[in-house]
Design a protein around this motif. Sequence first.
Motif, PDB file in Angstrom:
ATOM      1  N   GLN A 285       0.795  -1.319  -0.162  1.00  0.00           N
ATOM      2  CA  GLN A 285      -0.009   0.042   0.117  1.00  0.00           C
ATOM      3  C   GLN A 285       0.797   1.472   0.046  1.00  0.00           C
TER       4      GLN A 285
ATOM      5  N   GLN B  48      -7.590   0.058  -6.368  1.00  0.00           N
ATOM      6  CA  GLN B  48      -8.844   0.291  -5.599  1.00  0.00           C
ATOM      7  C   GLN B  48      -9.145  -0.567  -4.315  1.00  0.00           C
ATOM      8  N   HIS B  49      -8.516  -2.077  -4.417  1.00  0.00           N
ATOM      9  CA  HIS B  49      -8.677  -2.577  -3.416  1.00  0.00           C
ATOM     10  C   HIS B  49      -7.284  -3.555  -3.486  1.00  0.00           C
TER      11      HIS B  49
ATOM     12  N   LEU C 135      -6.194  -7.568  -2.136  1.00  0.00           N
ATOM     13  CA  LEU C 135      -6.562  -8.548  -1.321  1.00  0.00           C
ATOM     14  C   LEU C 135      -5.363  -8.615  -0.288  1.00  0.00           C
TER      15      LEU C 135
ATOM     16  N   SER D 218     -12.863 -10.954  -0.471  1.00  0.00           N
ATOM     17  CA  SER D 218     -12.070 -10.152   0.264  1.00  0.00           C
ATOM     18  C   SER D 218     -12.785 -10.400   1.656  1.00  0.00           C
TER      19      SER D 218
ATOM     20  N   LYS E  53     -11.623  -8.682   4.223  1.00  0.00           N
ATOM     21  CA  LYS E  53     -11.710  -7.274   4.830  1.00  0.00           C
ATOM     22  C   LYS E  53     -13.061  -6.717   4.494  1.00  0.00           C
ATOM     23  N   THR E  54     -13.251  -6.669   3.239  1.00  0.00           N
ATOM     24  CA  THR E  54     -14.690  -5.889   3.157  1.00  0.00           C
ATOM     25  C   THR E  54     -15.873  -6.726   3.118  1.00  0.00           C
TER      26      THR E  54
ATOM     27  N   ILE F  80     -14.530  -9.023  -5.365  1.00  0.00           N
ATOM     28  CA  ILE F  80     -13.573  -7.950  -5.950  1.00  0.00           C
ATOM     29  C   ILE F  80     -13.034  -8.878  -7.317  1.00  0.00           C
TER      30      ILE F  80
ATOM     31  N   GLN G  33      -7.685  -5.203  -7.480  1.00  0.00           N
ATOM     32  CA  GLN G  33      -8.877  -4.474  -8.197  1.00  0.00           C
ATOM     33  C   GLN G  33      -8.316  -3.021  -8.397  1.00  0.00           C
TER      34      GLN G  33
END
Length: 227
Positions: free
Chosen positions: A66, A78-79, A81, A105, A107-108, A112, A178
């Motif tokens: 990140q 955008q995301h 994993l 995912s 996390k979300t 995705i 993603q």
Amino acid sequence: MMLHIPEVLNKQQVAELRQQIQQASVWVNGIQSAGQQAQQIKNNLQIDVHSDVYPSISHCVLNALQQNLLLRSAALPQHILSPMFNCYQSQGNYGNHVDNAIQYSTKTGQMIRTDVSITVFLSEPDEYEGGELVIEDTYGSHEVKLDAGDAIVYPATSLHRVEPVTQGSRIAAFTWIQSMVKDDWQRTMLFNLDMTIIKLRQQLGDTEEVVSLTSHYHNLLRQWGNL
């Protein structure tokens, strides 16, 4: 676009990850995370995602990804994993395949789209024989075997494989992104433009022409971005 990103993890981070992995000893058969077709060609080990050590080592790699500016420019995430970890040894390999288009995912709690694949090498090249990541594209086959801490980023649509490891162990982290920009060609154009703008700013400063190019970059991102 296929891109080598050096030193996503520094040597100290790699050593600490390797030590945690070695102490935990939580490898499971990689087939457990494979689909029906992939089970026929997948022969490796993976860290159990339910193990005590997985959250911390996965977060370490995710945080490094990140924060990496080159990855952010190339992949426009955008995301991302949560990274997973694999090990190839004793003739372990993974035959030709394309990664699943959709991943869940944790996390979300959402599905995705996988636009970009990433492998972060955690073993030095001289620690094992074989184990090349071979990526196929319109220009042919590309063999990848990088220093520990380095990453390879490539379109998730690519046909790829891992050659058999004949000696030693090949340990790596892997995940998918993603992207805000779905199309690989458009991402490549934006990346090349971004790199050019950075070089021009270093040489010329924020001239009128450089500001104009920057405006073009952001307007293209607005046009192609999917948020």
